[in-house]
Each structure stands twice: as structure tokens, then as C-alpha cells.
Design a protein around this motif. Structure first.
Motif, short mmCIF file in Angstrom:
data_model
loop_
_atom_site.label_atom_id
_atom_site.label_comp_id
_atom_site.label_asym_id
_atom_site.label_seq_id
_atom_site.Cartn_x
_atom_site.Cartn_y
_atom_site.Cartn_z
N VAL A 104 5.73 6.85 -3.47
CA VAL A 104 4.91 6.52 -2.29
C VAL A 104 5.77 6.49 -1.04
CG1 VAL A 104 3.54 4.68 -1.22
CG2 VAL A 104 3.15 5.29 -3.61
N ALA A 105 6.97 5.91 -1.17
CA ALA A 105 7.87 5.80 -0.01
C ALA A 105 8.36 7.16 0.45
CB ALA A 105 9.05 4.90 -0.36
N ALA A 106 8.43 8.15 -0.45
CA ALA A 106 8.94 9.47 -0.10
C ALA A 106 7.89 10.32 0.62
CB ALA A 106 9.41 10.19 -1.36
N GLN A 107 6.64 9.93 0.58
CA GLN A 107 5.58 10.71 1.23
C GLN A 107 5.67 10.56 2.74
OE1 GLN A 107 1.99 9.16 -0.47
NE2 GLN A 107 2.29 10.19 -2.42
N PRO A 108 5.35 11.64 3.48
CA PRO A 108 5.39 11.53 4.95
C PRO A 108 4.35 10.55 5.49
CG PRO A 108 4.73 13.74 4.26
CD PRO A 108 5.03 12.98 3.04
N GLN A 109 3.16 10.54 4.92
CA GLN A 109 2.13 9.56 5.28
C GLN A 109 1.94 8.66 4.08
OE1 GLN A 109 -1.39 11.64 6.53
NE2 GLN A 109 -0.84 11.33 8.66
N GLN A 110 2.52 7.49 4.16
CA GLN A 110 2.50 6.57 3.03
C GLN A 110 1.12 5.95 2.87
OE1 GLN A 110 5.47 3.60 3.69
NE2 GLN A 110 7.16 5.02 3.51
N ALA A 111 0.71 5.84 1.61
CA ALA A 111 -0.53 5.13 1.30
C ALA A 111 -0.27 3.64 1.47
CB ALA A 111 -0.96 5.44 -0.13
N SER A 112 -1.29 2.91 1.88
CA SER A 112 -1.12 1.47 2.02
C SER A 112 -1.27 0.81 0.66
CB SER A 112 -2.15 0.90 3.00
OG SER A 112 -3.45 1.08 2.48
N LEU A 113 -0.48 -0.22 0.43
CA LEU A 113 -0.53 -0.95 -0.82
C LEU A 113 -1.41 -2.19 -0.63
CD1 LEU A 113 3.20 -0.87 -1.94
CD2 LEU A 113 1.38 0.68 -2.57
N GLN A 114 -2.35 -2.39 -1.55
CA GLN A 114 -3.21 -3.57 -1.54
C GLN A 114 -2.79 -4.45 -2.70
OE1 GLN A 114 -5.43 -4.07 0.92
NE2 GLN A 114 -4.73 -2.13 1.78
N LEU A 115 -2.14 -5.54 -2.41
CA LEU A 115 -1.59 -6.44 -3.43
C LEU A 115 -2.61 -7.52 -3.76
CD1 LEU A 115 0.84 -7.15 -5.17
CD2 LEU A 115 1.73 -8.48 -3.28
N MET A 116 -3.02 -7.56 -5.03
CA MET A 116 -3.97 -8.57 -5.51
C MET A 116 -3.25 -9.41 -6.55
SD MET A 116 -7.38 -6.25 -5.88
CE MET A 116 -6.53 -4.82 -6.54
N ALA A 117 -3.06 -10.67 -6.26
CA ALA A 117 -2.35 -11.55 -7.17
C ALA A 117 -3.28 -12.67 -7.60
CB ALA A 117 -1.11 -12.13 -6.50
N ASP A 118 -3.22 -12.99 -8.88
CA ASP A 118 -4.00 -14.11 -9.41
C ASP A 118 -3.49 -15.39 -8.76
OD1 ASP A 118 -4.60 -16.34 -11.45
OD2 ASP A 118 -5.77 -14.64 -12.19
N LYS A 119 -4.42 -16.32 -8.49
CA LYS A 119 -3.99 -17.54 -7.80
C LYS A 119 -3.14 -18.44 -8.67
CE LYS A 119 -8.24 -20.17 -8.62
NZ LYS A 119 -9.33 -20.86 -7.96
N ALA A 120 -3.12 -18.21 -9.98
CA ALA A 120 -2.30 -19.03 -10.87
C ALA A 120 -0.97 -18.38 -11.23
CB ALA A 120 -3.08 -19.32 -12.16
N VAL A 121 -0.69 -17.19 -10.68
CA VAL A 121 0.56 -16.49 -10.99
C VAL A 121 1.73 -17.17 -10.28
CG1 VAL A 121 0.48 -14.81 -9.11
CG2 VAL A 121 1.61 -14.20 -11.23
N GLN A 122 2.89 -17.13 -10.90
CA GLN A 122 4.07 -17.68 -10.25
C GLN A 122 4.45 -16.80 -9.07
OE1 GLN A 122 7.24 -18.16 -13.07
NE2 GLN A 122 6.16 -19.74 -14.24
#
Length: 142
Positions: free
Chosen positions: A91-109
Motif C-alpha cells: 500500500v505504501a509503495a502505491q503512488p495514490q495510497q488507499a486509506s486505512l480504516q482501523l477498527m479495534a474492539d473496545k476490549a482489545v489491549q
């Protein structure tokens, strides 16, 4: 009836009457208070439809989920730490990077979420967003 030269009516008043000035200023203040909200509202414009596609297509967003136990999903596919690093590098190597959508469980460390964030930052990914639920949805579930 004789008018003398020293009568009080002939004296020049050297003071400025402030009452009319204050009245005018208050009226101007009220006018500005009424007209400013009208000026800041947007104008509804019906835009024409274009038949051509945009010149630059925006890349899709990639959903990265971190579950309670720390496992990571890449668009609903289970990935290891090495696979995550390889895919983020692509993803970082692409000229137009896709956006990352981070979904984390509320109980995760927090450590597991921080690992994904730090890896994305080290590889030069600039668009990282957090997905959350609105407060009204959370309140209705309890």
C-alpha cells in the motif's frame, strides 16, 4: 422685552450628546447580529450531471480489524504479522495510497492497536482513520 448679550440661550454648548450615538451603535449591532447568520448559510445549488469519469480515481479504503485477542483481519481475512507488514508495504509503495480504516474492539489491549499504527507510520502510510460507533448506537445497545 430686551435680549441681553449675556443670556444663557446664546452660550455655545461644548459637550457632545452621547445618547444618539449610543442609539445608532445599538441599532447597527442588532442589524449585524440579524444579517450575519443569513450571510453564512450556504446556497443550495443543483449541479449538472457529468457523463465523464473523474480524471483521478481515488483508491478504495482498506479495513483493518483488531479483535479482542489481538488477531488482525485485512478486509475480513485473517493475516499474520508478516503478512500485515507485506501488505502495508504494498500500500505504501502505491503512488495514490488507499486509506486505512482501523477498527479495534473496545476490549482489545492498546498494545495491539499501537503495533498496527506504528507499522503503518514506519512504512509511510499517511491516511489512517479510526472507525467508531456513534454514541446514540452505543447507548441504545445497553
Amino acid at each position: 422685552m430686551s435680549i441681553s448679550a449675556e443670556s444663557p440661550a446664546d452660550d455655545i454648548i461644548s459637550e457632545i450628546n452621547m445618547t444618539p450615538l449610543v442609539d445608532v451603535m445599538l441599532v447597527l449591532l442588532i442589524i449585524f447580529m440579524i444579517t450575519m447568520p443569513v450571510l453564512t448559510q450556504s446556497v443550495l445549488v443543483e449541479l449538472p450531471q457529468a457523463s465523464a469519469e473523474p480524471a483521478t480515481a481515488q483508491p478504495d479504503s482498506i479495513a483493518i480489524s483488531v479483535l479482542r485477542d489481538g488477531t488482525v483481519l485485512w478486509d475480513s481475512e485473517l493475516v499474520t504479522a508478516a503478512q500485515l507488514q507485506q501488505r502495508l508495504r504494498q500500500v505504501a509503495a502505491q503512488p495514490q495510497q488507499a486509506s486505512l480504516q482501523l477498527m479495534a474492539d473496545k476490549a482489545v489491549q492498546y498494545q495491539h492497536v499501537l503495533t498496527v499504527m506504528a507499522l503503518a507510520q514506519q512504512l509511510g502510510i499517511g491516511q489512517l482513520g479510526f472507525v467508531t460507533e456513534p454514541a446514540s448506537v452505543v447507548a441504545s445497545q445497553h
